[in-house]
Design an enzyme around this catalytic site. Structure first.
Site, PDB file in Angstrom:
ATOM      1  N   PRO A  22       2.217   4.633   4.010  1.00 48.05           N
ATOM      2  CG  PRO A  22       2.691   3.786   1.887  1.00 48.05           C
ATOM      3  CD  PRO A  22       3.050   4.893   2.831  1.00 48.05           C
ATOM      4  CE1 TYR A 179       2.856  -7.163  -1.912  1.00 47.49           C
ATOM      5  CE2 TYR A 179       3.741  -5.001  -1.371  1.00 47.49           C
ATOM      6  CZ  TYR A 179       3.379  -6.283  -0.983  1.00 47.49           C
ATOM      7  OH  TYR A 179       3.534  -6.694   0.310  1.00 47.49           O
TER       8      TYR A 179
HETATM    9  C1  LIG Z   1       3.043  -2.881   9.449  1.00 50.00           C
HETATM   10  C2  LIG Z   1       3.587  -2.309   8.164  1.00 50.00           C
HETATM   11  C3  LIG Z   1       2.822  -2.392   7.017  1.00 50.00           C
HETATM   12  C4  LIG Z   1       3.276  -1.830   5.813  1.00 50.00           C
HETATM   13  N1  LIG Z   1       2.467  -1.850   4.708  1.00 50.00           N
HETATM   14  C5  LIG Z   1       2.815  -1.142   3.604  1.00 50.00           C
HETATM   15  C6  LIG Z   1       1.885  -0.947   2.534  1.00 50.00           C
HETATM   16  O1  LIG Z   1       0.719  -1.377   2.561  1.00 50.00           O
HETATM   17  N2  LIG Z   1       2.317  -0.217   1.472  1.00 50.00           N
HETATM   18  C7  LIG Z   1       3.572   0.310   1.410  1.00 50.00           C
HETATM   19  O2  LIG Z   1       3.916   0.969   0.427  1.00 50.00           O
HETATM   20  N3  LIG Z   1       4.457   0.138   2.405  1.00 50.00           N
HETATM   21  C8  LIG Z   1       4.105  -0.534   3.510  1.00 50.00           C
HETATM   22  N4  LIG Z   1       4.977  -0.612   4.573  1.00 50.00           N
HETATM   23  C9  LIG Z   1       6.272   0.094   4.499  1.00 50.00           C
HETATM   24  C10 LIG Z   1       6.124   1.529   5.056  1.00 50.00           C
HETATM   25  O3  LIG Z   1       5.307   2.322   4.210  1.00 50.00           O
HETATM   26  C11 LIG Z   1       7.487   2.227   5.194  1.00 50.00           C
HETATM   27  O4  LIG Z   1       8.044   2.381   3.903  1.00 50.00           O
HETATM   28  C12 LIG Z   1       8.439   1.427   6.059  1.00 50.00           C
HETATM   29  O5  LIG Z   1       7.807   1.043   7.251  1.00 50.00           O
HETATM   30  C13 LIG Z   1       9.710   2.197   6.391  1.00 50.00           C
HETATM   31  O6  LIG Z   1       9.468   3.283   7.222  1.00 50.00           O
HETATM   32  P1  LIG Z   1       9.788   3.235   8.806  1.00 50.00           P
HETATM   33  O7  LIG Z   1      11.199   2.759   8.950  1.00 50.00           O
HETATM   34  O8  LIG Z   1       9.579   4.644   9.275  1.00 50.00           O
HETATM   35  O9  LIG Z   1       8.808   2.264   9.415  1.00 50.00           O
HETATM   36  C14 LIG Z   1       4.553  -1.189   5.767  1.00 50.00           C
HETATM   37  C15 LIG Z   1       5.317  -1.131   6.945  1.00 50.00           C
HETATM   38  C16 LIG Z   1       4.856  -1.648   8.128  1.00 50.00           C
HETATM   39  C17 LIG Z   1       5.674  -1.503   9.377  1.00 50.00           C
END
Ligand SMILES: Cc1cc2nc3c(=O)[nH]c(=O)nc-3n(C[C@H](O)[C@H](O)[C@H](O)COP(=O)(O)O)c2cc1C
Length: 350
Positions: A22, A179
């Site tokens: 997400p 949140y």
């Molecule tokens: C631009 C961006 C927006 C994000 N928005 C949310 C969100 O709306 N809800 C959520 O649970 N996590 C959000 N996250 C966290 C991601 O879901 C994920 O847990 C996090 O990026 C770690 O994974 P990665 O290292 O593969 O990026 C967001 C991350 C990024 C980069």
């Protein structure tokens, strides 16, 4: 078993174990309505085993960031239909992430004049972007009255019904990242002295009841998942000893048999004890690349792997992981900016 082995997740058989995280992208309008660009963006990524949508507000009260979507009125519901259709047209599955920001909110981003609500009237340290005033400190929230809490839970149930009406295959309860549900779980943000604060049993109550309400609204536990982030300090969460709380939560929700438990790693090594306490389908994310993803699945550390920023930059991430092709690098400057740049224009493999 590897990333490309199908998996049963709740009511669905997914074609692979690659999950799109997400991610808030701030491409909705000021009323929480998404556009055709959003349908294109998710449609491009539909070969993921499962897409989890960006955090989406269950009520005007739960919306706190600029240009983030909602799922609480007819215009919003209608705007999501082309999104779910675009994903289904390519054989994909998509859950909507229900995100109530609680105290992470600023009035300039809101559609209603009311102050945000939280377990306690304690503001979160930190700043957030507003389109009209630039960076602003989080507003001071109002503590929820005990007799108001069922109406907040009911917002999640109504968001669940609306998401299914918009064509989503299921919903995810966002209990991570500081949140509202995470505020209830955390003893610093939650200083209530009633049945929702204090002991572990009391602090997990809001999340358990909300998940229960979402499952009842969905008509099946197999259409509802939940995300947590034990140990993550994002959004001013400072829980000195999170693991016992999250183990108790994992045990309590395991009897509800939701579609999955999704854990975002925060470097405290909570995953093994949570997987054991939960016992059901377990998704893990946070900084994964192909090699570690495959090793984690092979070692039985998870049933599916969640990819975040690499999914922003690689619409064809499944094919790149399959073929070992190099990945495009994400551009953080366009994570939250309106329009197609850095959203729908990342290149596919030739
Ligand atoms: C631009 C961006 C927006 C994000 N928005 C949310 C969100 O709306 N809800 C959520 O649970 N996590 C959000 N996250 C966290 C991601 O879901 C994920 O847990 C996090 O990026 C770690 O994974 P990665 O290292 O593969 O990026 C967001 C991350 C990024 C980069």
């Amino acid at each position: 078993m590897n990333l490309f082995t199908p998996i049963q997740l709740g009511d669905y058989t997914l074609r692979n174990r690659i999950v799109m995280a997400p991610m808030t992208r701030s491409r909705a309008d000021s009323q929480g309505v998404t556009s055709s660009l959003t349908a294109e963006y998710y449609g491009q990524r539909a070969d993921a085993g499962l897409i989890i949508s960006e955090g989406t507000a269950p009520s005007a009260m739960g919306l706190g960031y600029a240009r983030t979507p909602g799922i609480y009125n007819e215009a919003q519901i209608a705007s999501w239909k082309p999104v779910t259709e675009a994903v289904h047209a390519r054989g994909g599955r998509i859950f909507l992430q229900v995100m109530h920001v609680g105290r992470i909110s600023h009035s300039a981003n809101r559609t209603i004049p009311d102050a945000p609500v939280a377990p306690s009237g304690i503001p979160a340290a930190g700043m957030m972007w507003t389109d009209s005033l630039g960076m602003q400190p989080n507003d001071t929230p109002r503590a929820l009255e005990l007799d108001e809490i069922p109406s907040v839970t009911a917002e999640y149930a109504s968001a669940t019904r609306n998401a299914l009406a918009a064509g989503f295959d299921g919903v995810e309860l966002h209990a991570a990242s500081g949140y509202l549900p995470n505020q209830f779980l955390s003893p610093d943000a939650n200083q209530r002295t009633d049945s929702y604060g204090g002991s572990i049993e009391n602090r997990i109550r809001f999340v358990v009841e909300t998940l229960e309400a979402m499952i009842a609204a969905a008509g099946s536990p197999g259409k509802v998942g939940i995300k947590v982030s034990p140990g993550m300090k994002f959004n001013d969460i400072n829980d000195a000893d999170p693991i016992p709380t999250y183990v108790a939560l994992a045990r309590a929700i395991s009897r509800l048999q939701p579609a999955y438990l999704h854990v975002m790693r925060a470097g405290i090594g909570a995953e093994t004890s949570l997987r054991e306490a939960f016992g059901g389908t377990f998704l893990v994310g946070g900084g994964f690349r192909k090699e570690e993803a495959e090793a984690t699945l092979a070692a039985g550390g998870a049933d599916g792997i969640v990819f975040g920023s690499s999914y922003i930059a690689n619409p064809d991430l499944v094919r790149r992981l399959e073929t070992g092709a190099p990945l495009n690098q994400p551009s953080p400057a366009t994570f939250y900016t309106p329009g197609p740049v850095g959203y729908t224009d990342y290149p596919f493999l030739a």
